[in-house]
Design a protein around this motif. Sequence first.
Motif, short mmCIF file in Angstrom:
data_model
loop_
_atom_site.label_atom_id
_atom_site.label_comp_id
_atom_site.label_asym_id
_atom_site.label_seq_id
_atom_site.Cartn_x
_atom_site.Cartn_y
_atom_site.Cartn_z
N THR A 87 4.40 15.00 1.50
CA THR A 87 4.88 13.71 1.97
C THR A 87 6.37 13.79 2.28
OG1 THR A 87 5.33 12.93 -0.28
CG2 THR A 87 3.13 12.51 0.61
N GLY A 88 6.89 12.69 2.79
CA GLY A 88 8.33 12.64 3.06
C GLY A 88 8.75 13.62 4.15
N TYR A 91 3.67 10.19 5.67
CA TYR A 91 5.11 10.40 5.63
C TYR A 91 5.79 9.38 4.72
CZ TYR A 91 9.99 10.29 7.16
OH TYR A 91 11.36 10.28 7.19
N SER A 92 5.44 8.10 4.88
CA SER A 92 6.11 7.06 4.11
C SER A 92 5.26 5.80 4.08
CB SER A 92 7.48 6.74 4.72
OG SER A 92 8.00 5.54 4.20
N SER A 146 13.36 9.55 4.84
CA SER A 146 12.26 8.62 4.64
C SER A 146 12.78 7.36 3.96
CB SER A 146 11.16 9.27 3.80
OG SER A 146 11.63 9.51 2.48
N GLU A 204 11.72 5.71 1.41
CA GLU A 204 11.76 5.83 -0.04
C GLU A 204 12.98 6.63 -0.49
OE1 GLU A 204 7.62 4.99 1.20
OE2 GLU A 204 9.18 6.38 1.86
#
Length: 366
Positions: free
Chosen positions: A59-60, A271-272, A342, A344
């Motif tokens: 992710t990210g 991804y986010s 990202s 987050e």
Amino acid sequence: MNLELIENDFLVHTHRMASIIWCGAAAGMWMDTKAEETEASRSRASLGQRVLSGLLFFTGDMEHLNKYMQDKVFGLQLAVWGLRGVTRVILANNPLSGALILAALCWASPWQALLGTLGVLTSTLTAVIMGQDGAEVSGGLHGFNGMLVSMLMGVFSSAGDWNWWLLLPASLGSATCVFLYSSLAPVLDRWDLPVAVFPFNISIFLYLLCTGPHNPYFPHHLAKPAGLMEINATKLMAVEVLRGIPLGVGQIFACGALGPSLLILGAVLLYSPLLAAHALLGSAIGTLAAFLSAYADIALSNLMGTIGLPACSWAATVVATLMLLLTGSLSMYRIPIGQVMSPEHNLRSRKQWKAGKTEERESTDV
């Protein structure tokens, strides 16, 4: 008599010793069982943590992949850079998400997927040949405009799919985006603004103006003014409205099918989750009620439609740029363009930055 007492005492002590030994063995067995249960619980917890860590690994922005790719062959590096460029269209930076988006495009239209792949690779290779900044190239910043130009050439083409002549202007238009990007970047950097999709909008406009609707090799459809909005609430269906929300996300890649649009949304989610939520929110607002960017799009569609040109993404680009230029309290929450990752990660970085500033201020108080 004494012998009987001695025997009885011996038997009593023997039973007591046996009881003590049995209790000790039982306690030992209980302790061993408890230890095994605790160890099993820890193993399950560690397994769950490993699975979660493994999922978060993909992710990210996947920065760790950049270090891994440093000593790999150029072809593999180019593939990763291209996949990052694919996701830059949706403001992401994840090669795995890029692979999912390409899969969605192949599902919706193999011809459009071919044009998009050609565009992102051509523009990325052009940036490498021109000696553009290595971090920008590896981050996909020189790929997404080329991809958009190539795909929109296919969308506006009136010659239908698999018009092989279209590969030539698609390649040239994608390469032109790199020149436009490198020209606009020094100007916009003065205000810490992103180049965004300005190169794509300029390049596709030049292509449509130069070819025209009756070109023997590259004909295209004439865009028509949007006209007045027709409001007919009696025919508004909730199912169609809900269906239009994920389709609005897919339209970023000129994809009008529900299945591929959901796959594209899944790529954004990988991804986010925050970016996916904002994408759905923006699509829902645009579907249910025309706010600022939607009104700007209608106005530009009417203006450009008078000369047969589409509004493309000028409305979103201009509105986003104006929002970034705002001053006052909103500007306090702006992240410098070079530090944007990202959502987050941006939130964590801002909290750490604010905490550091607070400690610094408290340490300097007298």
